[in-house]
Enzyme design. Structure first.
Site: not given
Ligand code: PSU
Ligand code: MN
Length: 304
Positions: A26, A88, A108, A140, A142-144, A161
């Site tokens: 990435e 981003k 990602v 919230d 992540s779209a990951d 993390k």
């Protein structure tokens, strides 16, 4: 797919045509994840580690309205030097940025999209995005995670993390049918540390075992990824209490300042770096190297 939007390097194209192992990488980690020049040094060294294992690296990014699969050394240098001036790019940003002939640092999620369009099956990263702490009110996520549910790939990371709620992240992945595989461990690693207090779904001890599981999923025609969690090498793992305090402080600060949306992850990462006075940077770099080597070995097994 309209190939007007995709540029695959000659080296990667040739490797894919000849069923040679390829590993995607990435670019958000380059432009947003680390300072210059360490980011460029890291990105070049990661490519070398993959080559040393007999696979071909393919750094994914967006340059001037194209998804690039297999960025050149010059492009990597540009991404590293430009830093936060490169937007981003996660899934929702991809088409917009392409339509504006923009550059983009792929997360990602978008790296998976580009890699899959090119036909790449294995991807190495540092940490994935996930369900943030407090997501029960902020939503919230992540779209990951959605991308892991939908795109066929072996994604090698060092866990996530603990800026994230690791328990909720695992629940979300379970709901979406994404198996989390611990490499030579039963416990989910937490990026800087080898332990998190959470169990992975399956432990696997060799690249061959992981390759076989991925092939089985593909044979079944089931979409989605295998998420491989590879613990940071012992020598570089950080003190859990120290990093835990830094993360708690960063999360509090983000809340106080009302940081939200796509800024949350970069803000937390920068803040942790500041609090740990850069001690975390070397660990971050070393775990990426470790993931790249494992991903390359899995890619080699897949093409055997
Ligand atoms: N976590 C890290 N380092 C990173 C990222 C996440 O420890 O660099 C980056 C990755 O590119 C990841 C993205 O895909 O942040 C997730 O951002 P968001 O939470 O906004 O989806
Ligand atoms: Mn988010």
């Amino acid at each position: 797919m309209n190939s007007n939007y995709l540029t695959i390097s000659e080296e990667v194209k040739t490797a894919l045509e000849n069923n040679q192992p390829v590993v995607a990488l990435e670019s958000t980690i380059i432009s947003h994840g680390m300072p210059y020049p360490q980011n460029v040094e890291m990105a070049m060294q990661v490519e070398k580690i993959i080559r040393d294992q007999g696979a071909v690296p393919a750094t994914v990014c967006m340059i001037n309205g194209k998804i690039v699969v297999g960025a050149s050394a010059e492009q990597i240098d540009y991404l590293g030097k430009s830093g936060h001036n490169i937007p981003k790019a996660s899934r929702r940003d991809l088409a917009i940025l392409l339509s504006k002939n923009s550059d983009g640092a792929t997360t990602v999620a978008t790296t998976m999209i580009g890699a899959a369009l090119a036909g790449i099956k294995v991807f190495a990263t540092g940490g994935i995005g996930g369900v943030h702490r407090g997501a029960e009110s902020t939503m919230d996520i992540s779209a990951d995670l959605e991308e892991l549910a939908n795109t066929d790939m072996v994604v090698v990371c060092a866990g996530a993390k603990s800026i994230l709620d690791l328990g909720l992240t695992l629940e979300y992945l379970e709901t979406k049918g994404v198996p989390v595989i611990g490499y030579q461990t039963e416990e989910l690693p937490a990026f800087y540390t080898r332990k998190s207090g959470f169990k992975v779904d399956y432990r696997m001890d060799s690249p061959a075992e992981i390759a076989k599981a991925f092939q089985t999923k593909s044979n079944l025609g089931m979409k989605g990824s295998l998420l491989v969690a590879n613990p940071i090498p012992e020598a570089y793992s950080m003190d859990a209490a120290l990093i835990g305090e830094a993360i708690d402080e960063a999360v509090e600060d983000a809340k106080d300042r009302g940081i939200h949306g796509k800024e949350t992850t970069p803000f937390l990462l920068a803040k942790i770096k500041e609090i740990t006075e850069g001690n975390s940077l070397n660990s971050n770099i070393q775990l990426v190297y470790n993931n790249a080597a494992l991903a390359a070995r899995i890619a080699c097994e897949l093409e055997k």
